[in-house]
Design a protein around this motif. Structure first.
Motif, PDB file in Angstrom:
ATOM      1  N   GLY A 266      17.338   1.923  -5.550  1.00  0.00           N
ATOM      2  CA  GLY A 266      19.448   1.987  -4.927  1.00  0.00           C
ATOM      3  C   GLY A 266      19.110   1.038  -3.768  1.00  0.00           C
ATOM      4  O   GLY A 266      19.419  -0.587  -4.385  1.00  0.00           O
ATOM      5  N   GLU A 267      19.783   1.367  -2.289  1.00  0.00           N
ATOM      6  CA  GLU A 267      20.006   0.422  -1.493  1.00  0.00           C
ATOM      7  C   GLU A 267      18.600  -0.125  -0.354  1.00  0.00           C
ATOM      8  O   GLU A 267      18.812  -0.670   0.253  1.00  0.00           O
ATOM      9  N   THR A 268      18.167   0.940  -0.851  1.00  0.00           N
ATOM     10  CA  THR A 268      16.809   0.779   0.321  1.00  0.00           C
ATOM     11  C   THR A 268      15.732  -0.007  -0.744  1.00  0.00           C
ATOM     12  O   THR A 268      15.450  -0.184  -1.954  1.00  0.00           O
ATOM     13  N   SER A 269      15.143  -1.180   0.408  1.00  0.00           N
ATOM     14  CA  SER A 269      14.268  -1.447  -0.060  1.00  0.00           C
ATOM     15  C   SER A 269      12.895  -0.950  -0.016  1.00  0.00           C
ATOM     16  O   SER A 269      12.799  -0.566   1.328  1.00  0.00           O
ATOM     17  N   ARG A 270      12.092  -1.482  -1.169  1.00  0.00           N
ATOM     18  CA  ARG A 270      10.558  -0.604  -0.574  1.00  0.00           C
ATOM     19  C   ARG A 270       9.561  -1.587  -0.819  1.00  0.00           C
ATOM     20  O   ARG A 270       9.662  -2.414  -1.657  1.00  0.00           O
ATOM     21  N   THR A 271       8.239  -1.221   0.271  1.00  0.00           N
ATOM     22  CA  THR A 271       6.912  -2.226  -0.174  1.00  0.00           C
ATOM     23  C   THR A 271       6.145  -1.168  -0.343  1.00  0.00           C
ATOM     24  O   THR A 271       6.242  -0.107   0.535  1.00  0.00           O
ATOM     25  N   ALA A 272       5.067  -2.025  -0.615  1.00  0.00           N
ATOM     26  CA  ALA A 272       3.162  -1.453  -0.932  1.00  0.00           C
ATOM     27  C   ALA A 272       2.856  -2.107  -0.644  1.00  0.00           C
ATOM     28  O   ALA A 272       2.658  -2.902  -1.826  1.00  0.00           O
ATOM     29  N   LEU A 273       1.089  -1.570  -0.473  1.00  0.00           N
ATOM     30  CA  LEU A 273       0.123  -2.715  -0.694  1.00  0.00           C
ATOM     31  C   LEU A 273      -0.198  -3.113  -2.615  1.00  0.00           C
ATOM     32  O   LEU A 273       0.154  -1.815  -2.531  1.00  0.00           O
ATOM     33  N   TRP A 274      -0.898  -3.965  -2.698  1.00  0.00           N
ATOM     34  CA  TRP A 274      -0.946  -4.109  -4.120  1.00  0.00           C
ATOM     35  C   TRP A 274      -2.914  -4.446  -3.747  1.00  0.00           C
ATOM     36  O   TRP A 274      -3.252  -5.140  -3.316  1.00  0.00           O
ATOM     37  N   HIS A 275      -3.188  -3.978  -4.803  1.00  0.00           N
ATOM     38  CA  HIS A 275      -4.477  -3.653  -5.102  1.00  0.00           C
ATOM     39  C   HIS A 275      -5.145  -4.114  -6.650  1.00  0.00           C
ATOM     40  O   HIS A 275      -3.752  -3.670  -7.472  1.00  0.00           O
ATOM     41  N   SER A 276      -5.613  -4.981  -7.157  1.00  0.00           N
ATOM     42  CA  SER A 276      -6.199  -5.427  -8.650  1.00  0.00           C
ATOM     43  C   SER A 276      -7.399  -5.565  -8.550  1.00  0.00           C
ATOM     44  O   SER A 276      -8.232  -6.362  -7.846  1.00  0.00           O
ATOM     45  N   GLU A 277      -8.620  -4.745  -9.294  1.00  0.00           N
ATOM     46  CA  GLU A 277     -10.154  -4.893  -9.126  1.00  0.00           C
ATOM     47  C   GLU A 277     -10.506  -5.707  -9.394  1.00  0.00           C
ATOM     48  O   GLU A 277     -11.212  -6.457  -9.723  1.00  0.00           O
ATOM     49  N   ASN A 278      -9.115  -6.823 -10.643  1.00  0.00           N
ATOM     50  CA  ASN A 278      -9.240  -8.019 -10.648  1.00  0.00           C
ATOM     51  C   ASN A 278      -8.966  -9.328 -10.516  1.00  0.00           C
ATOM     52  O   ASN A 278      -8.845 -10.246 -10.951  1.00  0.00           O
ATOM     53  N   SER A 279      -8.454  -8.781  -9.445  1.00  0.00           N
ATOM     54  CA  SER A 279      -7.856  -9.821  -8.100  1.00  0.00           C
ATOM     55  C   SER A 279      -7.028 -10.461  -8.478  1.00  0.00           C
ATOM     56  O   SER A 279      -6.469 -11.696  -8.247  1.00  0.00           O
ATOM     57  N   ALA A 280      -6.030 -10.085  -9.642  1.00  0.00           N
ATOM     58  CA  ALA A 280      -5.120 -10.395 -10.297  1.00  0.00           C
ATOM     59  C   ALA A 280      -3.063 -10.585  -9.009  1.00  0.00           C
ATOM     60  O   ALA A 280      -3.737  -9.924  -8.027  1.00  0.00           O
ATOM     61  N   PRO A 281      -3.112 -11.752  -8.365  1.00  0.00           N
ATOM     62  CA  PRO A 281      -1.958 -11.661  -7.614  1.00  0.00           C
ATOM     63  C   PRO A 281      -0.894 -10.588  -7.546  1.00  0.00           C
ATOM     64  O   PRO A 281      -0.307 -10.224  -8.873  1.00  0.00           O
ATOM     65  N   ALA A 282      -0.379 -10.087  -6.450  1.00  0.00           N
ATOM     66  CA  ALA A 282       0.686  -9.599  -6.348  1.00  0.00           C
ATOM     67  C   ALA A 282       1.907 -10.111  -7.389  1.00  0.00           C
ATOM     68  O   ALA A 282       2.366 -10.953  -7.353  1.00  0.00           O
ATOM     69  N   PRO A 283       2.683  -9.271  -8.193  1.00  0.00           N
ATOM     70  CA  PRO A 283       3.749  -9.713  -8.279  1.00  0.00           C
ATOM     71  C   PRO A 283       4.918 -10.174  -7.858  1.00  0.00           C
ATOM     72  O   PRO A 283       4.804  -9.679  -6.796  1.00  0.00           O
ATOM     73  N   ARG A 284       5.750 -11.245  -7.854  1.00  0.00           N
ATOM     74  CA  ARG A 284       6.967 -11.434  -7.407  1.00  0.00           C
ATOM     75  C   ARG A 284       8.092 -11.513  -7.127  1.00  0.00           C
ATOM     76  O   ARG A 284       8.373 -11.206  -6.335  1.00  0.00           O
ATOM     77  N   ARG A 285       8.244 -10.506  -8.311  1.00  0.00           N
ATOM     78  CA  ARG A 285       9.078  -9.604  -8.575  1.00  0.00           C
ATOM     79  C   ARG A 285       8.708  -8.257  -8.884  1.00  0.00           C
ATOM     80  O   ARG A 285       8.117  -8.009 -10.022  1.00  0.00           O
ATOM     81  N   ALA A 286       9.250  -6.788  -8.680  1.00  0.00           N
ATOM     82  CA  ALA A 286       9.242  -5.824  -9.227  1.00  0.00           C
ATOM     83  C   ALA A 286      10.653  -4.593  -9.566  1.00  0.00           C
ATOM     84  O   ALA A 286      11.421  -4.986  -8.527  1.00  0.00           O
ATOM     85  N   VAL A 287      10.467  -4.258 -10.396  1.00  0.00           N
ATOM     86  CA  VAL A 287      11.707  -3.525 -10.310  1.00  0.00           C
ATOM     87  C   VAL A 287      11.570  -1.968 -10.673  1.00  0.00           C
ATOM     88  O   VAL A 287      10.405  -2.018 -11.070  1.00  0.00           O
TER      89      VAL A 287
END
Length: 397
Positions: A22-43
């Motif tokens: 909605g109008e709220t921005s949210r964040t969370a830590l990112w983790h990937s066992e394969n060392s994939a980078p955090a996605p630049r954009r998420a919906v």
């Protein structure tokens, strides 16, 4: 064969995933066992999200943070997979001026690229674990124990791919059930991130190869890259009085210790980390089952199968003589699949054995029994059907 351990959640770099609710921005830590980078954009995504839209967004690099029903997320993942499989990848240039048929090596690399693309796209469907490793989705299973076994204690909300979570859940089920190993007469319980001994033919080779003759002292052995500890346990059951099992992976070491303890073999098998491949000692027998394919792994578990430049293979051969007692021998357990794929030749293998100052005393062969060897739809079927797994008995020349 075993996979080095990626950093647990508590030690991961503080990459984050950001999305809007909605109008709220949210964040969370990112983790990937394969060392994939955090996605630049998420919906945010939920049960209203259509597979075509999800597939398009994922292909464009946008992650979808799932907030709907857990089983619907799994169905969406399957639908995205079908769309990937339907859409042919761009055809690379013909391998030669006279033929469009790829060489085995080209077919292998195309297959790997297709698999990497599929994993990358499907990896953009994310779920959120809360600060207790809970999955707050409708009809979601309790994943706390599975995630704690894989990642360590929880500490903060973390986004991971649904494909990774499914792997974590499956690994916990294998860990609880175990893998039947007929040559051992028992079960081995693999941990998450540790290569499982589901291909029993290589274990059977170690079960039937003749042990070195005793020389007035207790028979000793090294098991290099022990993984689950299955070969070390088998050697102990065969009568080796003392086996030192080594690995560079903390996960593999914990797994091997757990299995050796379950099998009541702790008095005969010492599971220990090794700063290099070999312990700083000598033994009557040194066993090594290195990754079979000289190619770059794309995931943690794949590091039990793929070894760039055959580094572990060459390290084993070059260090073997210096770690054998007089009259001792080394057992190299290796598939020739790389030869059928055009990634290594038999001549290169024999040259590496000779240049290490070794000679072949004997070789035991077996054919694969795994389902892929009979799967004619597999792009690598021809190579897999011709595969032979061998135990090379080596000794100083």
């Amino acid at each position: 064969m075993s996979a080095p351990t990626p950093a647990p959640l508590s030690g991961a770099l503080p990459a984050v995933v950001e999305w809007q609710e909605g109008e709220t921005s949210r964040t969370a830590l990112w983790h990937s066992e394969n060392s994939a980078p955090a996605p630049r954009r998420a919906v945010a995504a939920d049960d209203r999200t259509k597979a075509d839209a999800a597939h398009r967004l994922a292909c464009e690099g946008t992650a979808l943070l799932w907030q709907g029903d857990y089983h619907n997320a799994r169905r969406l993942l399957e639908a995205m997979g079908r769309r990937i499989d339907r859409k042919p990848a761009k055809r690379p240039p013909a391998p030669s001026a006279t033929s469009d048929a790829p060489t085995p090596a080209e077919a292998f690399h195309r297959h790997r690229r297709a698999r990497a693309h599929r994993a990358r796209v499907l990896g953009h469907l994310l779920v959120l674990l809360d600060g207790e490793h809970r999955l707050a989705l409708r009809r979601a299973p309790d994943v706390r124990q599975a995630c704690t076994e894989a990642y360590g204690p929880p500490h903060a909300p973390t986004a991971i791919s649904l494909t990774e979570l499914l792997g974590v859940i499956g690994a916990q089920q294998w860990r609880e059930k175990g893998v039947d190993v007929p040559a051992l007469g028992d079960r081995i319980h693999p941990h998450y991130g540790v290569f499982s001994p589901v291909r029993g033919e290589y274990v059977d080779l170690v079960a039937r190869a003749p042990l070195p003759a005793p020389r007035g002292r207790p028979l000793t052995a090294f098991d290099l890259g022990t993984g689950t500890g299955v070969l070390a346990a088998l050697l102990a059951r065969r009568g080796v009085e003392r086996t030192v099992a080594t690995d560079i992976s903390p996960r593999a070491l914990a797994c091997a210790r757990d299995n050796i303890h379950r099998l009541h073999l702790s008095d005969r098998v010492d599971v220990t980390p090794a700063p290099s491949l070999f312990p700083d000692a000598r033994a009557d027998l040194v066993v090594c089952n290195p990754p079979w394919i000289p190619a770059r792994p794309t995931s943690a578990v794949e590091q039990g199968v793929y070894d760039p430049g055959s580094t572990m293979l060459h390290d084993f051969l070059n260090g073997l003589s210096a770690h054998l007692h007089p009259g001792g021998e080394g057992w190299l357990v290796l598939s020739d699949l790389a030869e059928h794929l055009g990634l290594r030749t038999r001549g290169e293998l024999l040259a590496a054995i000779g240049s290490a100052g070794l000679r072949v005393r004997d070789r035991l062969d077996t054919s694969p029994r795994h389902p892929r060897a009979q799967d004619t739809a597999d792009p690598l079927h021809t190579a897999r059907a011709a595969e032979t797994t061998s135990l090379w008995r080596l000794e100083p020349a």
